[in-house]
Design a protein around this motif. Structure first.
Motif, PDB file in Angstrom:
ATOM      1  N   GLU A   1     -14.341  -0.665 -16.974  1.00  0.00           N
ATOM      2  CA  GLU A   1     -15.344  -0.428 -18.111  1.00  0.00           C
ATOM      3  C   GLU A   1     -16.554   0.101 -17.558  1.00  0.00           C
ATOM      4  OE1 GLU A   1     -16.676  -0.306 -21.440  1.00  0.00           O
ATOM      5  OE2 GLU A   1     -14.718  -0.469 -21.198  1.00  0.00           O
ATOM      6  N   SER A   2     -16.964  -0.538 -16.322  1.00  0.00           N
ATOM      7  CA  SER A   2     -18.296   0.132 -15.896  1.00  0.00           C
ATOM      8  C   SER A   2     -18.192   1.875 -15.467  1.00  0.00           C
ATOM      9  CB  SER A   2     -18.618  -0.445 -14.534  1.00  0.00           C
ATOM     10  OG  SER A   2     -19.934   0.104 -13.927  1.00  0.00           O
ATOM     11  N   LEU A   3     -16.935   2.170 -15.017  1.00  0.00           N
ATOM     12  CA  LEU A   3     -16.883   3.603 -14.979  1.00  0.00           C
ATOM     13  C   LEU A   3     -16.875   4.297 -16.156  1.00  0.00           C
ATOM     14  CD1 LEU A   3     -16.495   5.537 -12.533  1.00  0.00           C
ATOM     15  CD2 LEU A   3     -14.161   5.090 -12.432  1.00  0.00           C
ATOM     16  N   ARG A   4     -15.991   3.929 -17.173  1.00  0.00           N
ATOM     17  CA  ARG A   4     -16.079   4.357 -18.435  1.00  0.00           C
ATOM     18  C   ARG A   4     -17.626   4.469 -19.247  1.00  0.00           C
ATOM     19  NH1 ARG A   4     -11.779   0.903 -19.271  1.00  0.00           N
ATOM     20  NH2 ARG A   4     -10.002   1.726 -19.051  1.00  0.00           N
ATOM     21  N   ARG A   5     -18.214   3.365 -18.852  1.00  0.00           N
ATOM     22  CA  ARG A   5     -19.563   3.322 -19.600  1.00  0.00           C
ATOM     23  C   ARG A   5     -20.561   4.423 -18.842  1.00  0.00           C
ATOM     24  NH1 ARG A   5     -19.932  -1.592 -19.386  1.00  0.00           N
ATOM     25  NH2 ARG A   5     -20.916  -1.846 -17.408  1.00  0.00           N
ATOM     26  N   LEU A   6     -20.307   4.615 -17.430  1.00  0.00           N
ATOM     27  CA  LEU A   6     -21.292   5.590 -16.941  1.00  0.00           C
ATOM     28  C   LEU A   6     -20.878   6.753 -17.309  1.00  0.00           C
ATOM     29  CD1 LEU A   6     -23.076   6.308 -14.155  1.00  0.00           C
ATOM     30  CD2 LEU A   6     -20.915   6.739 -13.201  1.00  0.00           C
ATOM     31  N   ILE A   7     -19.869   7.150 -17.457  1.00  0.00           N
ATOM     32  CA  ILE A   7     -19.411   8.747 -17.909  1.00  0.00           C
ATOM     33  C   ILE A   7     -19.793   8.858 -19.276  1.00  0.00           C
ATOM     34  CG2 ILE A   7     -17.476  10.259 -18.639  1.00  0.00           C
ATOM     35  CD1 ILE A   7     -17.839   9.687 -15.398  1.00  0.00           C
ATOM     36  N   GLU A   8     -19.670   7.799 -20.410  1.00  0.00           N
ATOM     37  CA  GLU A   8     -19.938   7.890 -21.755  1.00  0.00           C
ATOM     38  C   GLU A   8     -21.530   7.927 -22.150  1.00  0.00           C
ATOM     39  OE1 GLU A   8     -18.030   4.515 -23.288  1.00  0.00           O
ATOM     40  OE2 GLU A   8     -16.225   5.230 -23.334  1.00  0.00           O
ATOM     41  N   GLN A   9     -22.295   7.371 -20.954  1.00  0.00           N
ATOM     42  CA  GLN A   9     -23.676   7.258 -21.330  1.00  0.00           C
ATOM     43  C   GLN A   9     -24.465   8.711 -20.625  1.00  0.00           C
ATOM     44  OE1 GLN A   9     -24.843   3.386 -19.866  1.00  0.00           O
ATOM     45  NE2 GLN A   9     -24.134   2.472 -21.720  1.00  0.00           N
ATOM     46  N   ALA A  10     -23.603   9.252 -19.834  1.00  0.00           N
ATOM     47  CA  ALA A  10     -24.247  10.560 -18.987  1.00  0.00           C
ATOM     48  C   ALA A  10     -24.644  11.654 -20.042  1.00  0.00           C
ATOM     49  CB  ALA A  10     -23.084  11.085 -18.098  1.00  0.00           C
ATOM     50  N   PRO A  11     -25.567  12.247 -19.858  1.00  0.00           N
ATOM     51  CA  PRO A  11     -26.096  13.419 -20.830  1.00  0.00           C
ATOM     52  C   PRO A  11     -24.805  14.261 -20.719  1.00  0.00           C
ATOM     53  CG  PRO A  11     -27.575  13.262 -18.965  1.00  0.00           C
ATOM     54  CD  PRO A  11     -26.451  12.353 -18.740  1.00  0.00           C
ATOM     55  N   SER A  12     -24.614  14.857 -22.221  1.00  0.00           N
ATOM     56  CA  SER A  12     -23.871  15.896 -22.441  1.00  0.00           C
ATOM     57  C   SER A  12     -24.031  16.930 -21.695  1.00  0.00           C
ATOM     58  CB  SER A  12     -23.554  16.142 -24.018  1.00  0.00           C
ATOM     59  OG  SER A  12     -23.014  17.503 -24.240  1.00  0.00           O
ATOM     60  N   ALA A  13     -22.863  17.919 -21.382  1.00  0.00           N
ATOM     61  CA  ALA A  13     -23.155  19.086 -20.494  1.00  0.00           C
ATOM     62  C   ALA A  13     -23.948  20.228 -21.414  1.00  0.00           C
ATOM     63  CB  ALA A  13     -21.679  19.822 -20.132  1.00  0.00           C
TER      64      ALA A  13
END
Length: 70
Positions: A54-66
């Motif tokens: 869940e932490s890894l998913r959250r990191l990716i989801e909260q990263a700015p869009s390309a």
């Protein structure tokens, strides 16, 4: 249709560092930097460092869009 226990896929709860690198396409040093910066959770279980899925998913989801970075 009921799935038998043998046919059910286990949900990933946590990743080892090499697994987290593979599934996220992030390098080992980058993962440790994110952990040290408090942006990624990590747990020590025995001698292993585990990253909760869940932490890894959250990191990716909260990263700015390309697209936002362009």
């Amino acid at each position: 249709m009921n799935k038998s226990p043998e046919n059910r896929q286990l949900e990933t709860v946590a990743y080892s560092i090499p697994e987290a690198c593979r599934v996220s396409s992030l390098g080992r040093t980058n993962l440790y930097n994110l952990i040290n910066a408090g942006k990624l959770d990590a747990r020590k279980v025995g001698g292993r460092t585990l990253i909760p899925a869940e932490s890894l998913r959250r990191l990716i989801e909260q990263a700015p869009s390309a697209l936002d970075a362009a």
